[in-house]
Design an enzyme around this catalytic site. Sequence first.
Site, PDB file in Angstrom:
ATOM      1  N   CYS A 115       7.489  -3.990   2.244  1.00 43.00           N
ATOM      2  CA  CYS A 115       7.190  -4.917   3.339  1.00 43.00           C
ATOM      3  C   CYS A 115       7.719  -6.317   3.009  1.00 43.00           C
ATOM      4  O   CYS A 115       8.918  -6.542   3.038  1.00 43.00           O
ATOM      5  CB  CYS A 115       5.699  -4.898   3.671  1.00 43.00           C
ATOM      6  SG  CYS A 115       5.330  -5.618   5.294  1.00 43.00           S
ATOM      7  N   HIS A 209       4.393   0.705   4.381  1.00 34.96           N
ATOM      8  CA  HIS A 209       3.468   0.619   3.244  1.00 34.96           C
ATOM      9  C   HIS A 209       3.179   2.012   2.684  1.00 34.96           C
ATOM     10  O   HIS A 209       2.176   2.637   3.040  1.00 34.96           O
ATOM     11  CB  HIS A 209       2.167  -0.065   3.679  1.00 34.96           C
ATOM     12  CG  HIS A 209       2.286  -1.531   3.847  1.00 34.96           C
ATOM     13  ND1 HIS A 209       2.002  -2.429   2.843  1.00 34.96           N
ATOM     14  CD2 HIS A 209       2.706  -2.272   4.903  1.00 34.96           C
ATOM     15  CE1 HIS A 209       2.217  -3.671   3.270  1.00 34.96           C
ATOM     16  NE2 HIS A 209       2.650  -3.592   4.523  1.00 34.96           N
ATOM     17  N   GLU A 211       1.949   2.826   0.001  1.00 35.52           N
ATOM     18  CA  GLU A 211       0.671   2.859  -0.728  1.00 35.52           C
ATOM     19  C   GLU A 211      -0.508   3.194   0.175  1.00 35.52           C
ATOM     20  O   GLU A 211      -1.609   3.499  -0.310  1.00 35.52           O
ATOM     21  CB  GLU A 211       0.428   1.530  -1.453  1.00 35.52           C
ATOM     22  CG  GLU A 211      -0.114   0.392  -0.615  1.00 35.52           C
ATOM     23  CD  GLU A 211       0.930  -0.304   0.257  1.00 35.52           C
ATOM     24  OE1 GLU A 211       0.554  -1.278   0.951  1.00 35.52           O
ATOM     25  OE2 GLU A 211       2.109   0.108   0.239  1.00 35.52           O
TER      26      GLU A 211
END
Length: 236
Positions: A115, A209, A211
């Site tokens: 990002c 993202h 994660e």
Amino acid sequence: MTARPLIGISTYAESGVRWGVWRLDAVLLPAGYPRLVQRAGGLAAMLPPDAPQRAAATVARLDGLVVAGGPDVEPVHYGAEPGPRTGPPARARDAWELALIEAALDRRIPLLGICRGMQLLNVALGGTLVQHIDGHAEVPGTFGRHPVKPVPGTLYAGIAPEQTSVPTYHHQSVDRLGTNLIPSAYAEDGTVEAIELATSPWTLGVQWHPEMGNDLRVMQALTTAASALRGQPSPP
């Protein structure tokens, strides 16, 4: 026993954070980042903002680097004035992470920008940003999802060759690409969703993202590249 590669992750730095009975300055990282590194076979190390001149020595101890998401990159770094919807600057993070990126590129260690990290990679190589787009951060504080389509023949397409639904939350995007960067994935609206450095063995930026999802492939590719750099087999 196979040594796991050491992956550094840049962090937030916040003032007056409250937890329990304490209100203190803190360096922070959403737990998804180290968990993703660990699940992908790496050892996670937090890299809070430091003096930029220490970046080279820091990177020299790492096998791979992740530049995490966070606040908007200050427009001065790409020759622009702040727009009305651009957030306040995080100057210590900007300086530190730009220095980390430069050091990682110099040492040719595997580098993943997530990002803000992708945007900062673009800026570090002379690119610019669109300071506001709609449709990629629908509800404040809530990650959305949308599909991204890889560009055939790219590093990213080798990792995820099919169209993939990804977790997303951002309001800025890549505009002019930096030197030797190429787009490697797009959203349906034409937003560049991944970039990579054509002259590097493993440098990738993703606008989403990973994660916040369950797809380990991008981070596993990073840890595999980091293990190869050490001359170690890939971790189990």
